[in-house]
Design an enzyme around this catalytic site. Structure first.
Site, mmCIF file in Angstrom:
data_model
loop_
_atom_site.group_PDB
_atom_site.id
_atom_site.type_symbol
_atom_site.label_atom_id
_atom_site.label_comp_id
_atom_site.label_asym_id
_atom_site.label_seq_id
_atom_site.Cartn_x
_atom_site.Cartn_y
_atom_site.Cartn_z
ATOM 1 N N HIS A 70 -5.430 15.991 -5.269
ATOM 2 C CA HIS A 70 -5.678 16.365 -3.879
ATOM 3 C C HIS A 70 -5.506 17.866 -3.625
ATOM 4 C CE1 HIS A 70 -5.781 12.116 -3.338
ATOM 5 N NE2 HIS A 70 -5.726 12.153 -2.020
ATOM 6 N N TYR A 93 0.828 -1.210 0.000
ATOM 7 C CA TYR A 93 0.000 0.000 0.000
ATOM 8 C C TYR A 93 0.860 1.256 0.000
ATOM 9 C CZ TYR A 93 -2.915 3.860 1.472
ATOM 10 O OH TYR A 93 -3.526 5.079 1.530
ATOM 11 N N PHE A 149 -1.423 9.534 10.757
ATOM 12 C CA PHE A 149 -1.926 10.750 10.126
ATOM 13 C C PHE A 149 -3.133 11.329 10.864
ATOM 14 C CE2 PHE A 149 -3.600 6.959 7.924
ATOM 15 C CZ PHE A 149 -4.917 7.031 8.360
ATOM 16 N N ASN A 196 0.465 12.994 3.190
ATOM 17 C CA ASN A 196 0.029 12.413 4.454
ATOM 18 C C ASN A 196 0.794 13.063 5.591
ATOM 19 O OD1 ASN A 196 -1.842 10.515 5.370
ATOM 20 N ND2 ASN A 196 -1.031 8.973 3.959
ATOM 21 N N ARG A 243 -8.912 38.726 42.753
ATOM 22 C CA ARG A 243 -8.466 37.818 43.805
ATOM 23 C C ARG A 243 -8.093 36.438 43.274
ATOM 24 N NH1 ARG A 243 -12.600 35.643 47.993
ATOM 25 N NH2 ARG A 243 -13.792 37.362 47.143
ATOM 26 N N GLU A 263 -12.555 6.441 5.440
ATOM 27 C CA GLU A 263 -12.031 7.352 6.475
ATOM 28 C C GLU A 263 -13.233 7.826 7.285
ATOM 29 O OE1 GLU A 263 -10.061 10.013 3.813
ATOM 30 O OE2 GLU A 263 -8.628 8.463 3.207
ATOM 31 N N TYR A 271 -13.569 38.447 42.394
ATOM 32 C CA TYR A 271 -12.854 37.265 41.932
ATOM 33 C C TYR A 271 -11.899 37.557 40.781
ATOM 34 C CZ TYR A 271 -16.196 34.304 44.527
ATOM 35 O OH TYR A 271 -16.946 33.695 45.495
#
Length: 514
Positions: free
Chosen positions: A85, A55, A331, A198, A285, A416, A282
């Site tokens: 991409h 792969y 990734f 990636n 403080r 995915e 507050y």
């Protein structure tokens, strides 16, 4: 000043990454690291030569991972991957972020688990060192499988496509930028395109930039808070070290100590030691408790991001010692998403408590100062609407602080099926930091006004230095005037846009400075 850094097995520290973000570092690849990169590349070459189906090397990607690609089409495969991409959108990432992307991608590849040629890393570093910054759209990543679209726009430049911004601000073609950097555009080898795309480098770079900005507004918030305490002649007793040691929270202890150091030598505090004031609100403080919790969050995020900036986060990973190529999920940017979300919480709270101190300063019943910090009130509105601006931005940050990491949308035909949304989680930090810089800047400006309205004894040396720095930017408000330029000047003060350093007691507790 420019620091020369050689990428090696030690990686880059937070301080080094801060220098990269600022453009104050020159990067190179150490020879030992180069040898490790070559070993991984040779392991990939052997797989191709032996015809092993692996792969990312000779298969399709994502849902198409079962498709085997012939050896004579592997270069086409890698080029097509990069081009297909490159589908990002939105404004280009800021220069400092792109510098971090280039540097962290080079560091990741230099780990020797990606199988790329060392010349790929050399090219990334040459672009960085020459100030030739790829134009990377800011939107289009879901933070798994890595920052695919934005990193594809980076990779485009290496193959002679895409656009680059020069140090002069011109936009040139990727091929021209490569020539200026001393390289011909690459024909990508097996796995090289995938290794470039990636990874979590864009999410991490955005989160680091957010962290560095958060450190500035944190420090500005402590200075503003100490100035506000002086303006209302508040009590120093809640900062007693024994109180904070009794609880034991490290951030709280550190913040209380830093505020004590900021106030050391103040002549204002002894002058009202017996004023009968029992307790401050507050927002004064509980500065150590609130800002200490913010500091602890920033410190945790810093640890996560320092690791991720030096991580091998592409897929699959090459283990040259055994010749194995193993597919996993480094990734997935969930650690970055969580880190960015907790930085967002801290930034929102820094602004929220600063806005409350600002409101306190304007309330004459609580502060003892003239209403809205101006003489001749009624004719003059003073800081009335400046506080409205602070309230608007503090409220906006509450919405922006909603955790991005709790969201997920499946992609790639459900291959995915769970993603991190780290890129948005990190990208929104810039707007939040900017909002909080305005809020704490307005508070600091108002606190200086309050001190000057009561001007008697001087504050501490450190706070007087900050008071002088603020007065160099913003004059005393004797009567109403256009305040927008003052607000902008104080935003830049809070971000230390002039490159100035925070007082030493604050630098000592900031995660990227420690």
């Amino acid at each position: 000043m420019t620091e020369e850094l050689a990428l090696d097995c030690q990686g880059l520290t937070l301080g080094m990454l801060r220098g990269v973000h600022a453009g104050a570092a020159v990067l190179s690849l150490s020879e030992a690291t180069r040898a490790r990169v070559v070993q991984a590349q040779q392991a990939v070459a052997r797989i191709v030569q032996q015809g092993q189906v692996t792969y990312g090397i000779n298969t399709g990607f994502g849902k198409l991972a079962q498709t085997t690609i012939a050896a004579d089409r592997l270069a086409e495969l890698q080029r097509n991957l990069v081009l297909s991409h490159s589908a990002g959108t939105g404004e280009p990432l800021p220069s400092g972020v792109v510098r971090l992307v280039l540097a962290t991608k080079a560091v990741s590849l230099a780990r020797g688990h990606s199988g790329v040629r060392p010349e790929i890393i050399d090219a990334l570093l040459a672009l960085y060192n020459a100030g030739l910054l790829p134009r990377i759209p800011g939107k289009g990543s879901v933070g798994a499988s890595g920052d695919l679209a934005p990193l594809a726009h980076l990779a485009c430049v290496l193959i002679g496509e895409g656009e680059v911004t020069t140090p002069e601000g011109d936009v040139i073609a990727g091929a021209q930028a490569m020539r200026r950097a001393g390289f011909a555009p690459f024909v990508l080898g097996p796995k090289e395109g995938l290794a470039l795309l990636n990874g979590t480098q864009v999410s991490t770079a955005l989160a680091l930039a957010g962290l560095f900005g958060a450190e500035h507004v944190f420090a500005a918030g402590l200075v503003a808070g100490a100035l506000s305490l002086e303006a209302i002649q508040g009590s120093i007793k809640p900062f007693d070290a024994r109180i904070h040691a009794a609880r034991g929270q490290p951030g709280q202890i550190a913040v209380a100590g830093a505020v004590r150091a900021l106030l050391e030598g103040s002549e204002i505090i002894p002058g009202h030691a017996d004023c009968g004031r029992v307790q401050d609100p507050y927002s004064i403080r509980c500065i150590p408790q609130v800002m200490g919790a913010c500091l602890d969050n920033l410190a945790h995020a810093a640890r996560v991001l320092a690791i991720e900036a030096n991580a091998a986060s592409d897929n699959p990973l090459v283990f040259a010692d055994t010749g194995e190529v193993i597919s996993g999920g480094n990734f997935h940017a969930e650690p970055v998403a969580f880190a960015a979300d907790i930085v967002a919480l801290a930034v929102a709270e820094i602004g929220a408590i600063a806005e409350r101190r600002m409101a306190l300063l304007l309330d004459t019943g609580l502060s003892g100062l003239p209403p809205f910090l101006v003489r001749d009130g009624g004719v003059n509105s003073g800081f009335m609407i400046a506080q409205v601006t602070a309230a608007a931005l503090a409220s906006e940050n509450k919405s922006l602080a909603h955790p991005a990491s709790v969201d997920s949308l499946p992609t790639s035909a459900n291959q995915e099926d769970h993603v991190s949304m780290a890129t948005f989680a990190a990208r929104r930090l810039a707007a939040m930091v900017d909002n909080t810089a305005v809020v704490v800047g307005i508070e600091a400006m108002a606190a200086c006004q309050g001190i000057e309205l009561k001007r008697g004894p001087e504050s501490s040396p450190l706070l007087e230095a900050e008071f002088a720095a603020i007065r160099a930017r913003v004059a005393f408000l004797a009567q109403d005037r256009l305040l927008a330029p003052d607000v902008e000047a104080m935003r830049l003060w809070a971000l230390r846009a002039d490159g100035g350093a925070w007082p030493a007691p604050l630098r000592a507790i900031l995660p990227s400075h420690a």
